[in-house]
Design a protein around this motif. Structure first.
Motif, PDB file in Angstrom:
ATOM      1  N   SER A 170     140.329  24.660  16.466  1.00  0.00           N
ATOM      2  CA  SER A 170     139.016  25.264  16.255  1.00  0.00           C
ATOM      3  C   SER A 170     138.744  25.392  14.672  1.00  0.00           C
ATOM      4  CB  SER A 170     138.606  26.298  17.095  1.00  0.00           C
ATOM      5  OG  SER A 170     139.026  26.279  18.637  1.00  0.00           O
ATOM      6  N   PRO A 171     137.330  25.246  14.385  1.00  0.00           N
ATOM      7  CA  PRO A 171     137.126  25.454  12.811  1.00  0.00           C
ATOM      8  C   PRO A 171     137.041  26.738  12.481  1.00  0.00           C
ATOM      9  CG  PRO A 171     135.575  23.729  14.062  1.00  0.00           C
ATOM     10  CD  PRO A 171     136.330  24.273  14.881  1.00  0.00           C
ATOM     11  N   ALA A 172     137.695  26.945  11.407  1.00  0.00           N
ATOM     12  CA  ALA A 172     137.924  28.448  10.834  1.00  0.00           C
ATOM     13  C   ALA A 172     136.373  28.782  10.745  1.00  0.00           C
ATOM     14  CB  ALA A 172     138.741  28.228   9.384  1.00  0.00           C
ATOM     15  N   GLU A 173     135.651  28.130  10.349  1.00  0.00           N
ATOM     16  CA  GLU A 173     134.359  28.977  10.309  1.00  0.00           C
ATOM     17  C   GLU A 173     133.327  27.973  11.161  1.00  0.00           C
ATOM     18  OE1 GLU A 173     132.742  28.100   6.173  1.00  0.00           O
ATOM     19  OE2 GLU A 173     134.420  29.292   5.257  1.00  0.00           O
ATOM     20  N   PHE A 174     132.367  28.981  11.720  1.00  0.00           N
ATOM     21  CA  PHE A 174     131.584  28.296  12.833  1.00  0.00           C
ATOM     22  C   PHE A 174     129.989  28.384  12.527  1.00  0.00           C
ATOM     23  CE2 PHE A 174     129.018  29.089  16.644  1.00  0.00           C
ATOM     24  CZ  PHE A 174     129.137  27.836  17.435  1.00  0.00           C
ATOM     25  N   ASP A 175     129.215  27.421  12.705  1.00  0.00           N
ATOM     26  CA  ASP A 175     127.934  27.479  12.607  1.00  0.00           C
ATOM     27  C   ASP A 175     127.213  26.832  13.797  1.00  0.00           C
ATOM     28  OD1 ASP A 175     125.357  27.266  11.497  1.00  0.00           O
ATOM     29  OD2 ASP A 175     125.670  25.875   9.733  1.00  0.00           O
ATOM     30  N   PRO A 176     126.554  27.711  14.370  1.00  0.00           N
ATOM     31  CA  PRO A 176     125.902  27.454  15.671  1.00  0.00           C
ATOM     32  C   PRO A 176     125.046  26.269  15.618  1.00  0.00           C
ATOM     33  CG  PRO A 176     125.003  29.568  15.055  1.00  0.00           C
ATOM     34  CD  PRO A 176     126.432  29.335  13.966  1.00  0.00           C
ATOM     35  N   ALA A 177     124.247  26.120  14.322  1.00  0.00           N
ATOM     36  CA  ALA A 177     123.109  25.210  14.070  1.00  0.00           C
ATOM     37  C   ALA A 177     123.573  23.924  14.037  1.00  0.00           C
ATOM     38  CB  ALA A 177     122.582  25.683  12.648  1.00  0.00           C
ATOM     39  N   VAL A 178     125.157  23.597  13.774  1.00  0.00           N
ATOM     40  CA  VAL A 178     125.572  22.304  13.890  1.00  0.00           C
ATOM     41  C   VAL A 178     126.752  21.969  14.905  1.00  0.00           C
ATOM     42  CG1 VAL A 178     124.895  21.875  11.359  1.00  0.00           C
ATOM     43  CG2 VAL A 178     127.186  22.754  12.209  1.00  0.00           C
ATOM     44  N   ALA A 179     126.858  23.100  15.585  1.00  0.00           N
ATOM     45  CA  ALA A 179     127.871  23.127  16.756  1.00  0.00           C
ATOM     46  C   ALA A 179     127.684  22.080  17.867  1.00  0.00           C
ATOM     47  CB  ALA A 179     128.222  24.365  17.224  1.00  0.00           C
ATOM     48  N   LYS A 180     128.756  21.458  18.175  1.00  0.00           N
ATOM     49  CA  LYS A 180     128.640  20.500  19.335  1.00  0.00           C
ATOM     50  C   LYS A 180     129.889  21.074  20.317  1.00  0.00           C
ATOM     51  CE  LYS A 180     126.977  16.396  17.081  1.00  0.00           C
ATOM     52  NZ  LYS A 180     127.135  15.014  16.504  1.00  0.00           N
ATOM     53  N   GLY A 181     129.296  20.907  21.577  1.00  0.00           N
ATOM     54  CA  GLY A 181     130.486  21.094  22.636  1.00  0.00           C
ATOM     55  C   GLY A 181     129.628  21.538  24.024  1.00  0.00           C
ATOM     56  N   THR A 182     130.404  21.843  24.881  1.00  0.00           N
ATOM     57  CA  THR A 182     129.736  22.371  26.415  1.00  0.00           C
ATOM     58  C   THR A 182     130.316  23.787  26.558  1.00  0.00           C
ATOM     59  OG1 THR A 182     129.921  20.177  26.911  1.00  0.00           O
ATOM     60  CG2 THR A 182     129.808  22.079  28.763  1.00  0.00           C
ATOM     61  N   ILE A 183     129.460  24.537  26.940  1.00  0.00           N
ATOM     62  CA  ILE A 183     129.562  25.888  27.434  1.00  0.00           C
ATOM     63  C   ILE A 183     129.635  25.913  28.991  1.00  0.00           C
ATOM     64  CG2 ILE A 183     129.237  28.581  27.429  1.00  0.00           C
ATOM     65  CD1 ILE A 183     127.830  27.635  24.630  1.00  0.00           C
ATOM     66  N   THR A 184     130.506  26.136  29.795  1.00  0.00           N
ATOM     67  CA  THR A 184     130.521  26.033  30.987  1.00  0.00           C
ATOM     68  C   THR A 184     130.668  27.586  31.966  1.00  0.00           C
ATOM     69  OG1 THR A 184     131.130  23.815  31.374  1.00  0.00           O
ATOM     70  CG2 THR A 184     131.263  24.924  33.253  1.00  0.00           C
ATOM     71  N   ILE A 185     129.700  28.087  32.381  1.00  0.00           N
ATOM     72  CA  ILE A 185     129.436  29.530  32.829  1.00  0.00           C
ATOM     73  C   ILE A 185     129.528  29.401  34.373  1.00  0.00           C
ATOM     74  CG2 ILE A 185     128.275  31.693  33.014  1.00  0.00           C
ATOM     75  CD1 ILE A 185     127.296  31.069  30.240  1.00  0.00           C
ATOM     76  N   SER A 186     130.416  30.149  35.356  1.00  0.00           N
ATOM     77  CA  SER A 186     130.482  30.417  36.369  1.00  0.00           C
ATOM     78  C   SER A 186     129.858  31.773  36.936  1.00  0.00           C
ATOM     79  CB  SER A 186     131.936  30.288  37.073  1.00  0.00           C
ATOM     80  OG  SER A 186     131.840  30.371  38.604  1.00  0.00           O
ATOM     81  N   CYS A 187     128.852  31.746  37.476  1.00  0.00           N
ATOM     82  CA  CYS A 187     128.242  32.873  37.856  1.00  0.00           C
ATOM     83  C   CYS A 187     127.204  32.812  39.140  1.00  0.00           C
ATOM     84  CB  CYS A 187     127.199  33.546  36.884  1.00  0.00           C
ATOM     85  SG  CYS A 187     126.124  32.252  36.484  1.00  0.00           S
ATOM     86  N   ASN A 188     126.776  34.025  39.636  1.00  0.00           N
ATOM     87  CA  ASN A 188     126.106  34.019  40.862  1.00  0.00           C
ATOM     88  C   ASN A 188     124.523  34.042  40.586  1.00  0.00           C
ATOM     89  OD1 ASN A 188     128.185  34.077  42.889  1.00  0.00           O
ATOM     90  ND2 ASN A 188     128.711  36.168  42.324  1.00  0.00           N
TER      91      ASN A 188
END
Length: 304
Positions: free
Chosen positions: A88-106
Motif C-alpha cells: 500500500s502507498p505510504a501516503e494516501f490521497d482519497p482524491a486520486v485513490a482507486k480501488g473497491t471497498i466492499t462492505i457486508s451489512c444488514n
C-alpha cells in the motif's frame, strides 16, 4: 525440508490455500477464482510437496484440512495481510485513490449509515468503488472468505487476524400504526406481550436480541408475522394492529409515518466494524473505516 522445496510458496499459492480451506472444496475455490479445478489441484500439489503434508483429505463431497494445514492457514492469512500492507502507498490521497471497498451489512446499516457514507465517499474519493453485500447472518463468513473488506453490525468475529472497532450503540424501540391503541401513552410490559408482533429474522439466520431478554423474564412471544428483513415493515404495519421492535436509528430513518414508542425494557445494540489483516494497512480502507466511524458518530449525536 530444503530451501528449494519452498520455491512453490508464493502469495498466489497462499491465497489458494486459504480459499480452499475456507470453502472446503477444490471446485468451489476454482469457481470463486474463475479458473479450472485442475489449476487449484496443481497449486495444492505444489504446496503438499513444499510442506511435506497432504494438507487436505477427501471427506464426503468436499475436503477437510489436516492439523498442519490449519496452522499454515493461520500463518498464511497474516502473511498475506502483511504483504498487502507493505504494497500500500505510504501516503494516501482519497482524491486520486482507486480501488473497491466492499462492505457486508444488514438493512439497518444500509438505511442509517451507508447513505451518508456513500455521499461522503463519492465526494472525497470519486474514483473508488463501493460494493455492498447483504450480511443476513453471514458477515463473519464474508470476511473470513475475503468476500468483503468491512463487516458492520451487531456481530462477534473472533480471531487473531481480525480487528474490531465499536462505532455506534443503538437500542430497540417499538413501531406501530399511529391509530394503534398502544400509541396512546406509555406501553406496559403486559400490554406489549399481548400485542400482535412482527419478528425480523434476517432470512431465519438471526434472532432479535430482545428475545433473550424476554426469555430471561420467562416470556415467550409468538409472532403473528415473521419477515426476512426490515424493508417491508412500512407497508405491512400501517392500518393494522401489528407492532415491531426494531433499532431506534432504523425507526428514525423510516418514511412511512409509523409511531415510535419506547419498549417497556431496554436492550442495547452494539454496532461494530470488523476488518482483517488483509486490509489493515491499506490506505484506502483505513480512510474508509475512519469515514464510517465519523458518520456513525454524527448519526449518534443526531439521534439524541
Amino acid at each position: 525440508m530444503t530451501i528449494n522445496s519452498l520455491d512453490p510458496v508464493d502469495i498466489g499459492a497462499l491465497r489458494t490455500l486459504v480459499l480452499v480451506y475456507d470453502l472446503q472444496s477444490f471446485s468451489s475455490a476454482a469457481e470463486r477464482l474463475n479458473v479450472n479445478q485442475s489449476t487449484i489441484s496443481y497449486t495444492v500439489e505444489r504446496l503438499r510437496g513444499a510442506f511435506q503434508d497432504p494438507l487436505f483429505v477427501r471427506q464426503g463431497n468436499g475436503v477437510t484440512a489436516t492439523e498442519r494445514c490449519a496452522a499454515l492457514v493461520l500463518w498464511a492469512r497474516e502473511t498475506i495481510g502483511q504483504i498487502e500492507g507493505l504494497a500500500s502507498p505510504a501516503e494516501f490521497d482519497p482524491a486520486v485513490a482507486k480501488g473497491t471497498i466492499t462492505i457486508s451489512c444488514n438493512h439497518h446499516e444500509r438505511q442509517t449509515l451507508i447513505p451518508q457514507f456513500s455521499a461522503r465517499l463519492r465526494s472525497a474519493a470519486p474514483h473508488a468503488r463501493l460494493v455492498l453485500l447483504d450480511a443476513a447472518g453471514h458477515g463473519n463468513v464474508h470476511l473470513k472468505q475475503n468476500q468483503c473488506d468491512i463487516v458492520l453490525g451487531p456481530v462477534g468475529i473472533i480471531g487473531e487476524n481480525f480487528y474490531r472497532r465499536h462505532i455506534l450503540t443503538d437500542h430497540y424501540v417499538c413501531v406501530m400504526d399511529p391509530a394503534n391503541a398502544l400509541a396512546r401513552g406509555r406501553i406496559t410490559l403486559s400490554a406489549y406481550c399481548k400485542a400482535e408482533h412482527v419478528f425480523v429474522t434476517h432470512n431465519g439466520e438471526w434472532q432479535p436480541l430482545y428475545i433473550d431478554v424476554l426469555k430471561a423474564k420467562g416470556i415467550v412471544l409468538e409472532p403473528a408475522i415473521t419477515l426476512p428483513s426490515h424493508d417491508s415493515l412500512e407497508r405491512i404495519i400501517p392500518g393494522s394492529s401489528l407492532i415491531a421492535a426494531i433499532p431506534h436509528h432504523l425507526a428514525r430513518a423510516m418514511q412511512g409515518g409509523l409511531h415510535i414508542a419506547p419498549l417497556p425494557f431496554r436492550v442495547p445494540i452494539s454496532i461494530d466494524m470488523y476488518w482483517s489483516a488483509r486490509t489493515a494497512k491499506s490506505g484506502l480502507h483505513k480512510w474508509a473505516r475512519s469515514l464510517l466511524a465519523e458518520v456513525a458518530k454524527e448519526s449518534a449525536v443526531a439521534a439524541k
